[in-house]
Write an enzyme that holds these catalytic residues in place. Structure first.
Site, PDB file in Angstrom:
ATOM      1  N   SER A 127     -13.042  -8.440 -24.458  1.00 61.81           N
ATOM      2  CA  SER A 127     -11.951  -7.952 -25.293  1.00 61.81           C
ATOM      3  C   SER A 127     -10.826  -7.374 -24.423  1.00 61.81           C
ATOM      4  O   SER A 127     -10.355  -8.031 -23.505  1.00 61.81           O
ATOM      5  CB  SER A 127     -12.486  -6.927 -26.299  1.00 61.81           C
ATOM      6  N   ASP A 172     -13.794 -16.473 -33.153  1.00 64.20           N
ATOM      7  CA  ASP A 172     -12.961 -15.281 -32.992  1.00 64.20           C
ATOM      8  C   ASP A 172     -11.499 -15.654 -33.187  1.00 64.20           C
ATOM      9  O   ASP A 172     -10.976 -16.508 -32.476  1.00 64.20           O
ATOM     10  CB  ASP A 172     -13.173 -14.694 -31.596  1.00 64.20           C
ATOM     11  N   HIS A 230     -15.926 -12.254 -31.775  1.00 63.37           N
ATOM     12  CA  HIS A 230     -15.119 -11.682 -30.685  1.00 63.37           C
ATOM     13  C   HIS A 230     -15.966 -11.160 -29.534  1.00 63.37           C
ATOM     14  O   HIS A 230     -15.612 -11.352 -28.373  1.00 63.37           O
ATOM     15  CB  HIS A 230     -14.249 -10.568 -31.256  1.00 63.37           C
TER      16      HIS A 230
END
Length: 444
Positions: A149, A361, A417
């Site tokens: 991330s 994602d 994600h």
């Protein structure tokens, strides 16, 4: 007592390391030795995104040695169980609460409470120098910087600082071998503009709307001229189509938060990476007819704020008001929005890179990641092909080589994600093969 023993055994070492001129920033970390051969296995520094999301979240919900028993939700405190797919099966791991104000990390001065991308990366470099001085037996261990991330900003910057430090003769010399990033924020233009293309490919937008927006917005859906009425109108229609889609994993339910805010998918702000966990519930979420992933996160708030747990972890009393999985109130400046050149330089220097993406994602879509990878102008030596686990397709990969450099890009099929949270078995197989220099396409 059993809980404290389990914590001590699984975490190994938990403590603070001070960084900064006066060691005003106290970074808290968790360390777990490899469950295999710690004297031979590599060492991974794991950085969680946000910025402001605790390393404990990555440890418990993604790649660490234990997790919560989500099948026993009503136990108090939440029950810990071993994670059979922990990355400590193949490596030793350091999980750091960074930047300052994240998790259990804190500052002893008011000035030290503020940080930025460059400052946080410098702090982490200093942290690693001091950590290796405390643990000299790992000085010769192959080191990889890893995270997902927003850590896509930190990881290449920290690796670059380590490489420069080695080049300049700063001690201790670190045996840096490469880096690993998952669904990484890297190049904001490609990362966020790719959401529209991703939504179209996943059948969330019509062909007519997609082509209209691409034409009227000229491929830029983030920096929009408000006078461009056609583009603005197309984006309003796109937002309408996507507002109830769970952006971090498009196949799962989108659930209302305690403080509901418009999703505004096409606007960028780091707060979307540290979304509020708690849902707008009037009764026990576990009995709610619609399951939401956020329910899984309730356990970690109870556990990490339990006094006996904090005592077992040797948390300094009074240093933080309350532990939060993602702290959206840290004083932080995002001063780096493109780390492609860091990747380019690291690869030019011969370090290995693994970039993986959960393919469902929409927050940092794999399409945008492939776009910035193409900016590296590397030669494709293994074209797009499936990789498997137990004979089943687990994702698709591409291998790039260019003289001394090697980069592998991999999707994780059916993951969101934070890919290991959704597909832990497949991600363990992926990292096991890559660390061992095996092709991802060779099934275990």
């Amino acid at each position: 007592m059993l809980k404290e023993i389990m914590i001590a055994r699984l975490f190994g070492t938990c403590r603070y390391i001070g960084v900064g001129e006066l060691e005003e920033v106290q970074l808290f970390y968790y360390f777990a030795e490899s469950e295999n051969r710690p004297e031979d296995d590599p060492l991974l520094l794991w950085l969680t995104g946000g910025p402001g999301c605790s390393a404990l979240s990555g440890l418990i919900y993604e790649v660490g040695p234990f997790t919560f028993d989500l099948e026993a939700p009503h136990t108090y405190p939440p029950k810990l169980i071993l994670n059979p797919y922990s990355w400590t099966k193949v490596s030793s791991m350091i999980f750091v609460d960074s930047p300052v104000g994240t998790g259990f990390s804190y500052s002893i001065t008011q000035q030290g409470d503020s940080s930025s991308d460059t400052e946080a990366s410098a702090d982490l470099y200093e942290f690693m120098r001091k950590w290796l001085q405390i643990h000299p037996k790992f000085l010769k261990t192959p080191l990889y910087i890893s995270g997902d991330s927003y850590a896509g900003i930190f990881v290449p910057m920290v690796a670059y600082l380590i490489s420069n430090g080695n080049k300049d003769g700063l001690l201790p010399t670190m045996n840096l071998q490469g880096y690993v990033v998952g669904n990484p924020l890297t190049h904001t233009d490609s990362d966020f503009n790719s959401r529209v293309e991703f939504a179209f490919y996943k059948s969330l937008l019509s062909l007519e709307l997609y082509e209209s927006a691409r034409l009227h917005c000229n491929g830029d859906y983030i920096n929009v001229d408000p006078e461009n009425a056609a583009c603005v109108n197309d984006l309003k229609l796109i937002d309408k189509c996507l507002e109830n889609v769970y952006i971090v994993m498009i196949l799962e339910p989108h659930c209302a938060k305690l403080s509901p805010e418009p999703q505004r998918l096409l606007k960028w702000g780091s707060s979307i990476l540290r979304d509020k966990d708690f849902l707008n519930l009037t009764h026990d979420s576990r009995d709610h007819i619609m399951w939401c992933r956020n329910y899984n996160y309730l356990s970690i708030y109870i556990w990490a704020n339990d006094e006996s747990v904090q005592d077992a972890l040797h948390i300094r009393k009074g240093t933080i008001p309350e532990w939060k999985r993602c702290n959206d109130s840290i004083s932080y400046t995002e001063n780096v929005n493109d780390t492609v050149n860091y990747h380019r330089e690291l690869l030019r220097r011969g370090y290995r890179g693994l970039v993986y993406s959960g393919d469902h994602d929409m927050l940092v879509p794999y399409l945008g990641t492939l776009e910035w990878i193409n900016l590296l102008n590397m030669m494709v030596t293994t074209a797009w092909q499936p990789w498997t686990v137990d004979g089943q397709v687990a994702g698709y990969m591409v291998k790039y080589n260019d003289t001394v450099s090697q980069l592998v890009f991999s999707t994780v099929k059916g993951a969101g994600h934070t890919a290991p949270e959704y597909k832990p078995k497949e991600c363990l197989a992926m990292i096991r093969r890559w660390l061992a220099h095996f092709p991802l396409s060779s099934d275990d």
